[in-house]
Design an enzyme around this catalytic site. Sequence first.
Site, PDB file in Angstrom:
ATOM      1  N   ASP A  10      26.903  65.863  19.280  1.00 22.11           N
ATOM      2  CA  ASP A  10      27.468  64.630  18.709  1.00 22.11           C
ATOM      3  C   ASP A  10      28.331  63.911  19.755  1.00 22.11           C
ATOM      4  O   ASP A  10      29.518  63.713  19.549  1.00 22.11           O
ATOM      5  CB  ASP A  10      28.287  64.950  17.440  1.00 22.11           C
ATOM      6  CG  ASP A  10      29.489  65.856  17.717  1.00 22.11           C
ATOM      7  OD1 ASP A  10      29.511  66.543  18.770  1.00 22.11           O
ATOM      8  OD2 ASP A  10      30.425  65.869  16.897  1.00 22.11           O
ATOM      9  N   ASP A  15      30.837  66.820  24.734  1.00 17.46           N
ATOM     10  CA  ASP A  15      29.373  66.974  24.643  1.00 17.46           C
ATOM     11  C   ASP A  15      28.715  66.363  25.882  1.00 17.46           C
ATOM     12  O   ASP A  15      27.749  66.907  26.415  1.00 17.46           O
ATOM     13  CB  ASP A  15      28.801  66.218  23.440  1.00 17.46           C
ATOM     14  CG  ASP A  15      29.376  66.642  22.117  1.00 17.46           C
ATOM     15  OD1 ASP A  15      28.737  67.420  21.408  1.00 17.46           O
ATOM     16  OD2 ASP A  15      30.490  66.181  21.790  1.00 17.46           O
ATOM     17  N   ASN A  40      31.514  63.571  15.682  1.00 18.36           N
ATOM     18  CA  ASN A  40      32.588  62.798  16.312  1.00 18.36           C
ATOM     19  C   ASN A  40      32.537  61.333  15.880  1.00 18.36           C
ATOM     20  O   ASN A  40      33.557  60.689  15.693  1.00 18.36           O
ATOM     21  CB  ASN A  40      32.487  62.870  17.836  1.00 18.36           C
ATOM     22  CG  ASN A  40      32.891  64.235  18.363  1.00 18.36           C
ATOM     23  OD1 ASN A  40      33.744  64.903  17.783  1.00 18.36           O
ATOM     24  ND2 ASN A  40      32.279  64.646  19.454  1.00 18.36           N
ATOM     25  N   THR A 126      26.881  71.798  19.678  1.00 17.69           N
ATOM     26  CA  THR A 126      28.237  71.378  20.014  1.00 17.69           C
ATOM     27  C   THR A 126      28.773  70.318  19.049  1.00 17.69           C
ATOM     28  O   THR A 126      29.713  69.597  19.373  1.00 17.69           O
ATOM     29  CB  THR A 126      28.299  70.856  21.472  1.00 17.69           C
ATOM     30  OG1 THR A 126      27.346  69.794  21.627  1.00 17.69           O
ATOM     31  CG2 THR A 126      27.992  71.964  22.462  1.00 17.69           C
ATOM     32  N   PHE A 166      37.374  71.196  13.812  1.00 15.59           N
ATOM     33  CA  PHE A 166      36.622  70.021  13.365  1.00 15.59           C
ATOM     34  C   PHE A 166      35.139  70.289  13.088  1.00 15.59           C
ATOM     35  O   PHE A 166      34.636  69.963  11.997  1.00 15.59           O
ATOM     36  CB  PHE A 166      36.770  68.892  14.400  1.00 15.59           C
ATOM     37  CG  PHE A 166      36.033  67.633  14.045  1.00 15.59           C
ATOM     38  CD1 PHE A 166      36.517  66.762  13.080  1.00 15.59           C
ATOM     39  CD2 PHE A 166      34.832  67.307  14.673  1.00 15.59           C
ATOM     40  CE1 PHE A 166      35.835  65.602  12.742  1.00 15.59           C
ATOM     41  CE2 PHE A 166      34.140  66.144  14.344  1.00 15.59           C
ATOM     42  CZ  PHE A 166      34.642  65.293  13.376  1.00 15.59           C
ATOM     43  N   ASN A 167      34.393  70.846  14.051  1.00 17.16           N
ATOM     44  CA  ASN A 167      32.940  71.005  13.875  1.00 17.16           C
ATOM     45  C   ASN A 167      32.600  71.827  12.630  1.00 17.16           C
ATOM     46  O   ASN A 167      31.642  71.525  11.922  1.00 17.16           O
ATOM     47  CB  ASN A 167      32.299  71.692  15.088  1.00 17.16           C
ATOM     48  CG  ASN A 167      32.166  70.775  16.284  1.00 17.16           C
ATOM     49  OD1 ASN A 167      32.267  69.562  16.151  1.00 17.16           O
ATOM     50  ND2 ASN A 167      31.955  71.373  17.454  1.00 17.16           N
ATOM     51  N   HIS A 240      36.049  71.540  25.495  1.00 12.85           N
ATOM     52  CA  HIS A 240      35.481  72.453  24.491  1.00 12.85           C
ATOM     53  C   HIS A 240      33.980  72.768  24.661  1.00 12.85           C
ATOM     54  O   HIS A 240      33.584  73.893  24.905  1.00 12.85           O
ATOM     55  CB  HIS A 240      35.597  71.822  23.097  1.00 12.85           C
ATOM     56  CG  HIS A 240      36.961  71.461  22.655  1.00 12.85           C
ATOM     57  ND1 HIS A 240      37.876  72.386  22.245  1.00 12.85           N
ATOM     58  CD2 HIS A 240      37.551  70.249  22.515  1.00 12.85           C
ATOM     59  CE1 HIS A 240      38.981  71.765  21.865  1.00 12.85           C
ATOM     60  NE2 HIS A 240      38.820  70.470  22.018  1.00 12.85           N
ATOM     61  N   ASP A 241      33.150  71.712  24.412  1.00 15.87           N
ATOM     62  CA  ASP A 241      31.702  71.915  24.293  1.00 15.87           C
ATOM     63  C   ASP A 241      31.079  72.450  25.573  1.00 15.87           C
ATOM     64  O   ASP A 241      30.073  73.165  25.536  1.00 15.87           O
ATOM     65  CB  ASP A 241      31.014  70.590  23.941  1.00 15.87           C
ATOM     66  CG  ASP A 241      31.398  70.097  22.561  1.00 15.87           C
ATOM     67  OD1 ASP A 241      31.955  70.893  21.783  1.00 15.87           O
ATOM     68  OD2 ASP A 241      31.122  68.923  22.263  1.00 15.87           O
TER      69      ASP A 241
HETATM   70 CA   LIG Z   1      30.879  67.898  20.087  1.00 17.76          CA
END
Ligand SMILES: [Ca+2]
Length: 313
Positions: A10, A15, A40, A126, A166-167, A240-241
């Site tokens: 996303d 990402d 996102n 992700t 969040f994810n 993160h991703d």
């Molecule tokens: Ca993401």
Amino acid sequence: MTKKIIMDCDPGHDDAIALILAGAKQSPLDIIAVTTVAGNQSVEKNTNNALNVLDIMGRLDIEVSVGASRPLIKDASFASEIHGETGLDGPNLPKVPALKPTTMHAVDTIIEKVSHSDTKVTIVATGPLTNIAMAMNKEPNIVQNIESITIMGGGTFGNWTPTAEFNIWVDAEAAKRVFESGVMINVFGLDVTHQVLATDEIISRFKGIDNEIARFVVELLEFFKSTYKTHFNMDGGPIHDACTILYLLQPELFTMQYTRIDIECQSDLTYGTMSVDLNDITQKEKNANFAIAVDVNDLWDLVENILQSYNKL
Ligand SMILES: [Ca+2]
């Protein structure tokens, strides 16, 4: 040997960096599809961003399919305060990318690519896990040809609620479906991703790399750093991703613990919380490799090396 991967994403600043790291010219990862999902931002915006990032990378050979526009049950929720109104605020991107998505829905692309592959496929997820859950429901046999699912999501604490990341929080029902699928899942949650902060020092290292991709990554990281300062008072955006891809490229960067993970879907208070049974309290069958530590210095060296490899384009 190359490893076939599907990137379900996303984009999203982190990402975008994951795509750039996975799709470099010398990469041992073969991206057989990019599939997009609402997260996102709306799936339309995320798709536009994925197409633009692949365009900048010069990877017009990669197929992109549009996926779910909302979670399985809940309404869609976006993270505009972190990624901006476009989902990829900061860099100047063409409004209409040169690359176009396929006509096939992402769920069918996942099913087709996994089913027809002569070797097992690794799914890198992700964003919210909506597309993966839908694919598993539509064609349950695909699990037999999935090597593993490597996700960014969850952790032992939250960033969207006190306990939920969040994810996972966007579509906890989908996450529950995926964690109960029997497929091995490698999990990069906030416990490690919050250690991988693109601070001023890291960004200035990348400013020394003379190519278009590195300059794009610097713009992404500068925007991400500013929103993480405003919203979380952190001194650098966590990439993160990108941890998912860095793990597939160099697993020894991370310390993993084989454990049981379950997802909470019932509670108003803790919806989307990941229960990580690190002390084996439930004694339930283990279903995930959970990242508990990361060698941050070696990780940034690897990122820098990959960004430098774009010089040779
Ligand atoms: Ca993401």
